[in-house]
Enzyme design. Structure first.
Site, PDB file in Angstrom:
ATOM      1  CG  HIS A   1      72.936  16.965  40.064  1.00 21.19           C
ATOM      2  ND1 HIS A   1      71.807  17.580  40.736  1.00 21.19           N
ATOM      3  CD2 HIS A   1      73.300  17.140  39.578  1.00 21.19           C
ATOM      4  CE1 HIS A   1      72.666  19.029  39.560  1.00 21.19           C
ATOM      5  NE2 HIS A   1      73.113  18.269  39.610  1.00 21.19           N
TER       6      HIS A   1
ATOM      7  CG  HIS B   1      57.417  17.931  42.987  1.00 22.35           C
ATOM      8  ND1 HIS B   1      58.465  18.485  45.016  1.00 22.35           N
ATOM      9  CD2 HIS B   1      56.985  17.086  44.037  1.00 22.35           C
ATOM     10  CE1 HIS B   1      58.166  17.068  45.365  1.00 22.35           C
ATOM     11  NE2 HIS B   1      57.100  16.909  44.980  1.00 22.35           N
TER      12      HIS B   1
ATOM     13  CD  GLU C   1      56.695  17.863  48.894  1.00 25.91           C
ATOM     14  OE1 GLU C   1      58.301  18.190  48.508  1.00 25.91           O
ATOM     15  OE2 GLU C   1      56.451  17.287  48.398  1.00 25.91           O
TER      16      GLU C   1
ATOM     17  CG  HIS D   1      52.321  17.318  44.509  1.00 31.81           C
ATOM     18  ND1 HIS D   1      51.873  17.211  45.503  1.00 31.81           N
ATOM     19  CD2 HIS D   1      53.263  15.905  44.457  1.00 31.81           C
ATOM     20  CE1 HIS D   1      53.641  16.466  46.223  1.00 31.81           C
ATOM     21  NE2 HIS D   1      53.938  15.580  45.440  1.00 31.81           N
TER      22      HIS D   1
END
Ligand code: CO
Length: 293
Positions: free
Chosen positions: A120, A178, A209, A241
């Protein structure tokens, strides 16, 4: 009286014509010039960089002859790469350069996984380049990977199709997304978890997360009675990650947590950008945007 009206109309038309010409003379109108901007978080891991290169190649093949540029959203990655002598632009700088070079139509591809905060932000800034004086005539931002139910089904099918051949149906596959606590698009991961399980009840999705977390799925994994779990990233590349939080040896990695529960763990260090058929979903989104030019 009629004659006066006619003359007035002609004067007005001449005036408009003159104005249009004046715009052209002052360089406000440029010939149509199209470009593609690929935007990703960025990576400094060499294996992951190779994945970016493959995507670059695939885009250039699909849009042969079109200008293709990159922008990395992570300033940490960009400064890390700059120290190695590799200068990569932010999406904003890449767009400013395209504007400077008189490009008129730009399709931006968000190589993100969900339409979350990064997407966004990118969309908001990209739109501004279409509003400023001398900006693009048209700029469109293509959707990230998982932007509809159809996308989710396609991606789940294509990942399942390419799971390690030796995996048995009773063995668990746990994908690592993620995730985010800061954007409602986090719900896409719970939706993906459901889509995967509709296809194969032992394929699950958790996030680093966001929701669901590994803890939320542990009871289900234990109940399944599986002796073995495959860990697979649901991220563009198997970067930090995947290497550490998923497959690392630290006691809080997913691998360590599942091993402590008695499972044999097999990490699969392959990001979604490494499945050509998954990259095709992103390319379809880019094609949909580019087709408006
Ligand atoms: Co992160």
């Amino acid at each position: 009286m009629r004659k006066v009206v006619h003359v007035a109309v002609i004067v007005v038309l001449l005036g408009l014509f003159g104005l249009n010409n004046a715009f052209a003379i002052h360089g406000k109108e440029h010939p149509k010039k199209k470009a593609i901007l690929l935007v990703a978080f960025g990576t400094s891991v060499p294996e992951a960089q190779k994945v970016y290169e493959k995507i670059d190649e695939k885009v250039r093949q699909a849009f042969s002859g079109e200008e293709v540029r990159w922008g990395y959203t992570s300033d940490i990655i960009r400064s890390k790469l700059a120290k190695e002598g590799k200068s990569i632009d932010s999406p904003e700088l890449a767009l400013a350069k395209l504007m400077e070079e008189n490009y008129t139509h730009v399709a931006v591809l968000s190589l993100h996984t969900i339409p979350g905060a990064e997407f966004h932000d990118l969309n908001r800034n990209a739109k501004l380049y279409g509003q400023m004086a001398g900006g693009f005539e048209r700029i469109l931002v293509a959707w990230p990977l998982l932007s509809s139910h159809e996308d989710m089904v396609k991606v789940a099918e294509r990942i399942i199709k390419h799971l390690p051949a030796e995996r048995k149906p009773e063995e668990v596959v746990l994908l690592m997304g993620h995730g985010t606590e800061h954007h409602p698009a986090d719900a896409v991961y719970a939706a993906m978890n459901q889509v995967f399980q509709g296809m194969d009840s032992n394929v699950l999705v958790a996030t680093v997360e966001g929701y669901p977390a590994l803890n939320d799925l542990l009871p289900q994994i234990e109940k399944s009675g599986a002796q073995k779990a495959y860990l697979v990233p649901l991220m563009l590349v198997a970067g930090d990650h995947a290497m550490n939080d998923m497959a690392g040896d630290e006691p809080d990695s997913w691998k360590s947590i599942l091993e402590a529960k008695g499972l044999q763990v097999v990490p699969v260090l392959k990001g979604t950008g490494e499945y050509p058929e998954v990259v095709d979903v992103w390319l379809d989104h880019l094609r949909a945007a580019f087709s408006h030019f």
